[in-house]
Design an enzyme around this catalytic site. Structure first.
Site, PDB file in Angstrom:
ATOM      1  NE  ARG A  29      -3.653  -2.420   2.201  1.00  0.00           N
ATOM      2  CZ  ARG A  29      -4.557  -2.829   1.304  1.00  0.00           C
ATOM      3  NH1 ARG A  29      -4.928  -2.012   0.325  1.00  0.00           N
ATOM      4  NH2 ARG A  29      -5.079  -4.034   1.373  1.00  0.00           N
ATOM      5  CG  ASP A  30       1.415   5.583  -2.279  1.00  0.00           C
ATOM      6  OD1 ASP A  30       1.902   5.606  -3.421  1.00  0.00           O
ATOM      7  OD2 ASP A  30       1.658   6.475  -1.421  1.00  0.00           O
ATOM      8  CG  ASN A  87       3.172   9.202 -12.108  1.00  0.00           C
ATOM      9  OD1 ASN A  87       2.346   9.544 -12.953  1.00  0.00           O
ATOM     10  ND2 ASN A  87       2.879   9.110 -10.823  1.00  0.00           N
ATOM     11  CB  VAL A  96      10.077   6.071  -5.856  1.00  0.00           C
ATOM     12  CG1 VAL A  96      10.956   4.868  -5.539  1.00  0.00           C
ATOM     13  CG2 VAL A  96       9.553   6.703  -4.567  1.00  0.00           C
ATOM     14  CG  HIS A 100       6.463   3.132  -8.558  1.00  0.00           C
ATOM     15  ND1 HIS A 100       7.705   3.700  -8.749  1.00  0.00           N
ATOM     16  CD2 HIS A 100       5.596   4.154  -8.434  1.00  0.00           C
ATOM     17  CE1 HIS A 100       7.587   5.020  -8.717  1.00  0.00           C
ATOM     18  NE2 HIS A 100       6.309   5.327  -8.538  1.00  0.00           N
ATOM     19  CG  MET A 101       0.876   0.168 -12.788  1.00  0.00           C
ATOM     20  SD  MET A 101       0.597  -1.051 -14.100  1.00  0.00           S
ATOM     21  CE  MET A 101       0.316  -2.524 -13.110  1.00  0.00           C
TER      22      MET A 101
HETATM   23  P1  5GP Z   1       5.612   8.305  -7.982  1.00  0.00           P
HETATM   24  O1  5GP Z   1       5.323   9.707  -7.532  1.00  0.00           O
HETATM   25  O2  5GP Z   1       7.098   8.068  -8.125  1.00  0.00           O
HETATM   26  O3  5GP Z   1       4.831   7.851  -9.165  1.00  0.00           O
HETATM   27  O4  5GP Z   1       5.097   7.378  -6.800  1.00  0.00           O
HETATM   28  C1  5GP Z   1       5.870   7.069  -5.677  1.00  0.00           C
HETATM   29  C2  5GP Z   1       4.901   6.685  -4.602  1.00  0.00           C
HETATM   30  O5  5GP Z   1       5.615   6.001  -3.584  1.00  0.00           O
HETATM   31  C3  5GP Z   1       4.219   7.874  -3.939  1.00  0.00           C
HETATM   32  O6  5GP Z   1       2.819   7.772  -4.120  1.00  0.00           O
HETATM   33  C4  5GP Z   1       4.638   7.763  -2.465  1.00  0.00           C
HETATM   34  O7  5GP Z   1       3.590   8.080  -1.588  1.00  0.00           O
HETATM   35  C5  5GP Z   1       5.054   6.311  -2.345  1.00  0.00           C
HETATM   36  N1  5GP Z   1       6.079   6.042  -1.363  1.00  0.00           N
HETATM   37  C6  5GP Z   1       7.266   6.699  -1.225  1.00  0.00           C
HETATM   38  N2  5GP Z   1       7.999   6.152  -0.236  1.00  0.00           N
HETATM   39  C7  5GP Z   1       7.262   5.115   0.253  1.00  0.00           C
HETATM   40  C8  5GP Z   1       7.489   4.160   1.299  1.00  0.00           C
HETATM   41  O8  5GP Z   1       8.519   4.148   1.971  1.00  0.00           O
HETATM   42  N3  5GP Z   1       6.501   3.239   1.521  1.00  0.00           N
HETATM   43  C9  5GP Z   1       5.349   3.219   0.780  1.00  0.00           C
HETATM   44  N4  5GP Z   1       4.453   2.282   1.090  1.00  0.00           N
HETATM   45  N5  5GP Z   1       5.112   4.103  -0.205  1.00  0.00           N
HETATM   46  C10 5GP Z   1       6.046   5.038  -0.471  1.00  0.00           C
END
Ligand code: 5GP
Ligand code: ZN
Length: 114
Positions: A29-30, A87, A96, A100-101
């Site tokens: 989970r996010d 993204n 990140v 990831h999807m």
């Molecule tokens: P992006 O913005 O790169 O598409 O998505 C990265 C996602 O990773 C974000 O929605 C952020 O909330 C999530 N995220 C970042 N660090 C962590 C973490 O340590 N644990 C979890 N579960 N989610 C994370």
């Protein structure tokens, strides 16, 4: 890639509960959910982004999509609907650098996305 937060989750150095564990992919989970269901589907292998995918990664991509379907069913959102988001790069908000999807569901999702 031990400085990568998602590698640490995949390697269980950070013990984020997993909602899916497969051969090539895990999901969790996010930490900052943008919908009632917000799951991140992540390859075990460190691949920086969708732009770094190569033909040999096809089994990983396949499992990312089939895992999404499995997770949606388990979360009870397969019928109501869900959105899958990848993204890539700063303009799209990738924060990140480990592929990831996002699986988003549980509320009405606006289109076009912001
Ligand atoms: P992006 O913005 O790169 O598409 O998505 C990265 C996602 O990773 C974000 O929605 C952020 O909330 C999530 N995220 C970042 N660090 C962590 C973490 O340590 N644990 C979890 N579960 N989610 C994370
Ligand atoms: Zn990584």
């Amino acid at each position: 890639m031990m400085e990568c937060i998602f590698c640490k989750i995949v390697n269980r150095d950070i013990r984020e509960p997993l909602v899916y564990e497969g051969q090539h992919v895990v999901a969790f989970r996010d930490i900052n959910p943008q919908a009632p269901t917000h799951v991140l589907i992540v390859p075990r292998q460190h691949i920086a982004s969708v732009a770094d995918l190569r033909p040999e990664h096809a089994p990983i991509v396949e499992e990312m999509l089939t895992a999404a379907n499995t997770i949606a069913q388990e979360e009870g959102v397969a019928q109501s609907g869900y959105r899958l988001v990848l993204n890539r790069g700063p303009a799209a908000g990738q924060s990140v650098d480990h592929l990831h999807m996002h699986l988003l569901a549980g509320r009405k999702l606006a289109w076009p996305p912001g």
